[in-house]
Design a protein around this motif. Structure first.
Motif, short mmCIF file in Angstrom:
data_model
loop_
_atom_site.label_atom_id
_atom_site.label_comp_id
_atom_site.label_asym_id
_atom_site.label_seq_id
_atom_site.Cartn_x
_atom_site.Cartn_y
_atom_site.Cartn_z
N ILE A 188 14.78 11.29 -11.82
CA ILE A 188 15.89 11.79 -12.64
C ILE A 188 16.17 10.81 -13.79
O ILE A 188 16.34 11.23 -14.94
N ALA A 189 16.23 9.53 -13.48
CA ALA A 189 16.51 8.52 -14.51
C ALA A 189 15.43 8.52 -15.59
O ALA A 189 15.74 8.54 -16.79
N GLU A 190 14.18 8.52 -15.18
CA GLU A 190 13.08 8.48 -16.15
C GLU A 190 13.00 9.76 -16.96
O GLU A 190 12.72 9.74 -18.16
N SER A 191 13.27 10.91 -16.32
CA SER A 191 13.25 12.19 -17.03
C SER A 191 14.39 12.29 -18.03
O SER A 191 14.24 12.89 -19.09
N SER A 192 15.54 11.72 -17.68
CA SER A 192 16.68 11.70 -18.61
C SER A 192 16.35 10.89 -19.85
O SER A 192 16.70 11.27 -20.97
N PHE A 241 13.25 10.31 -20.92
CA PHE A 241 12.16 11.00 -21.60
C PHE A 241 12.67 12.13 -22.49
O PHE A 241 12.25 12.27 -23.63
N ARG A 242 13.60 12.94 -21.96
CA ARG A 242 14.08 14.07 -22.74
C ARG A 242 15.60 14.08 -22.78
O ARG A 242 16.19 13.72 -23.77
N ASN A 243 16.23 14.53 -21.69
CA ASN A 243 17.70 14.54 -21.60
C ASN A 243 18.11 14.85 -20.16
O ASN A 243 17.27 15.16 -19.32
N GLU A 244 19.40 14.81 -19.90
CA GLU A 244 19.89 15.00 -18.54
C GLU A 244 19.62 16.40 -18.00
O GLU A 244 19.25 16.58 -16.84
N VAL A 266 17.59 17.31 -14.55
CA VAL A 266 18.15 18.11 -13.45
C VAL A 266 17.20 19.25 -13.09
O VAL A 266 16.89 19.48 -11.93
N HIS A 267 16.72 19.97 -14.10
CA HIS A 267 15.83 21.10 -13.85
C HIS A 267 14.50 20.66 -13.25
O HIS A 267 13.98 21.29 -12.33
N GLU A 322 24.88 18.45 -13.08
CA GLU A 322 24.95 17.11 -13.64
C GLU A 322 24.06 16.17 -12.83
O GLU A 322 24.05 16.23 -11.59
N ALA A 323 23.34 15.30 -13.51
CA ALA A 323 22.48 14.34 -12.83
C ALA A 323 23.28 13.46 -11.88
O ALA A 323 22.83 13.16 -10.77
N SER A 324 24.48 13.07 -12.29
CA SER A 324 25.31 12.20 -11.44
C SER A 324 25.67 12.89 -10.12
O SER A 324 25.72 12.24 -9.07
N GLU A 325 25.89 14.20 -10.14
CA GLU A 325 26.19 14.94 -8.91
C GLU A 325 24.99 14.93 -7.97
O GLU A 325 25.14 14.73 -6.76
N ILE A 326 23.82 15.14 -8.53
CA ILE A 326 22.60 15.14 -7.72
C ILE A 326 22.33 13.74 -7.16
O ILE A 326 22.01 13.58 -5.98
#
Length: 132
Positions: free
Chosen positions: A52-56, A58-61, A65-66, A94-98
């Motif tokens: 999740i951190a690296e994907s955020s 790379f592109r966005n939150e 998540v998706h 939200e990424a933080s929720e996950i």
């Protein structure tokens, strides 16, 4: 397969999504070492949050998540626990929720960043003779 084809390496494809330690397992099998599969807790508490951190970055939150949810669908082939995890996070946006669901102690664990080389193999930019 490698002997018959003459290839140095093999392409893992979607199997690596379902079993993220597949490259490490192949390496261990070819070097005649005992397999040491990665457990669900490692995937859930270290690899998914890092993904999740690296994907955020790379592109966005939203992308992160998706893609996390998509990866969980592949992971259920190897880890039955991924079915329950997906059911719990599928409505989260939200990424933080996950991240809070994946690791309730995420603040304590945020200081310990898992290695980028999660599958146990070297990432190089060199081209080798790879079979597809």
């Amino acid at each position: 397969c490698r002997e018959i084809s003459g290839c140095d390496d093999v392409a893992l494809g979607r199997g690596a999504f379902a079993r993220p330690d597949l490259a490490m397992q192949i390496r261990m099998a070819t070097s005649q070492k005992s397999p040491n599969p990665i457990g669900w807790n490692t995937v859930k508490q270290l690899w998914l949050p890092q993904f999740i951190a690296e994907s955020s970055i790379f592109r966005n939150e939203s992308y992160a998540v998706h893609r996390c949810k998509q990866w969980l669908k592949y992971l259920r082939r190897t880890y039955p626990e991924a079915i329950e995890t997906f059911a719990e996070i599928k409505r989260l946006t939200e990424a933080s929720e996950i991240l809070n669901y994946l690791n309730p102690n995420s603040e304590a664990c945020a200081k310990t960043k898992p290695p980028l080389n999660m599958a146990g193999f070297e990432i190089t930019t060199e081209t080798s003779n790879v079979c597809h």
